[in-house]
Design an enzyme around this catalytic site. Structure first.
Site, PDB file in Angstrom:
ATOM      1  N   GLU A  70       0.509   9.662  -5.512  1.00  0.00           N
ATOM      2  CA  GLU A  70       1.040  10.998  -5.219  1.00  0.00           C
ATOM      3  C   GLU A  70       1.832  11.539  -6.406  1.00  0.00           C
ATOM      4  O   GLU A  70       1.734  12.724  -6.740  1.00  0.00           O
ATOM      5  CB  GLU A  70       1.909  10.970  -3.962  1.00  0.00           C
ATOM      6  N   HIS A 120      -7.268   0.687  -1.145  1.00  0.00           N
ATOM      7  CA  HIS A 120      -6.447  -0.255  -1.911  1.00  0.00           C
ATOM      8  C   HIS A 120      -7.305  -1.508  -2.072  1.00  0.00           C
ATOM      9  O   HIS A 120      -7.470  -2.290  -1.149  1.00  0.00           O
ATOM     10  CB  HIS A 120      -5.150  -0.537  -1.143  1.00  0.00           C
ATOM     11  N   THR A 153       0.814  -1.216   0.000  1.00  0.00           N
ATOM     12  CA  THR A 153       0.000   0.000   0.000  1.00  0.00           C
ATOM     13  C   THR A 153       0.852   1.273   0.000  1.00  0.00           C
ATOM     14  O   THR A 153       0.514   2.220  -0.721  1.00  0.00           O
ATOM     15  CB  THR A 153      -0.991  -0.023   1.174  1.00  0.00           C
TER      16      THR A 153
END
Length: 142
Positions: A44, A70, A36
């Site tokens: 990002e 996720h 994750t």
């Protein structure tokens, strides 16, 4: 930047592609799977690319809030594509919606906020903090 407003309609999404390596993975059920934290990093990076056209000379953006789900695992060697779309601008805060797909299915989605900073003063503050921490500016301790 002006107060809150929607994103420009012609602003292209930000996107990154990445082939999953061992360094991106955690071991689960006898397989190397994309962790994750690595998913967050890719999202990002996509958001940073989406925000880049909005930045003026000497400006940069920094991540502040990440809210993702996720959904599915991705195994070692798969190709991941992360995308981000700017949906709102509120002064220095820019909100993006983000999602990631591997070469089989959608693996993550959510929102990510970035703040616009002055690159020069931000770099100065980072150098000062590095000095207080005993680290060399511009170098990541190992």
């Amino acid at each position: 930047m002006p107060p809150e407003r929607p994103a420009p309609a012609d602003l292209p999404p930000g996107s990154v592609e990445h082939r999953v390596t061992v360094a991106d993975c955690v071991a689960r059920a006898g397989h190397h799977v994309l962790g994750t934290p690595s998913v967050v990093r890719l999202l990002e990076e996509a958001a940073s690319a989406a925000v880049a056209p909005l930045l003026g000379p000497g400006q940069d953006s920094v991540g502040s809030t990440v809210d993702i789900v996720h959904l599915r695992p991705t195994v070692l060697g798969q190709l991941v594509t992360a995308t981000a779309v700017v949906v709102e601008i509120d002064r220095r805060r820019i909100t993006t919606t983000v999602e990631a797909f591997d070469d089989v299915e959608r693996i993550a989605h959510g929102r990510h906020d970035r703040f616009v900073v002055d690159g020069g003063s931000f770099g100065t503050r980072l150098g000062e903090k590095a000095a207080r921490a005993g680290a060399e500016p511009g170098r990541v301790p190992r």
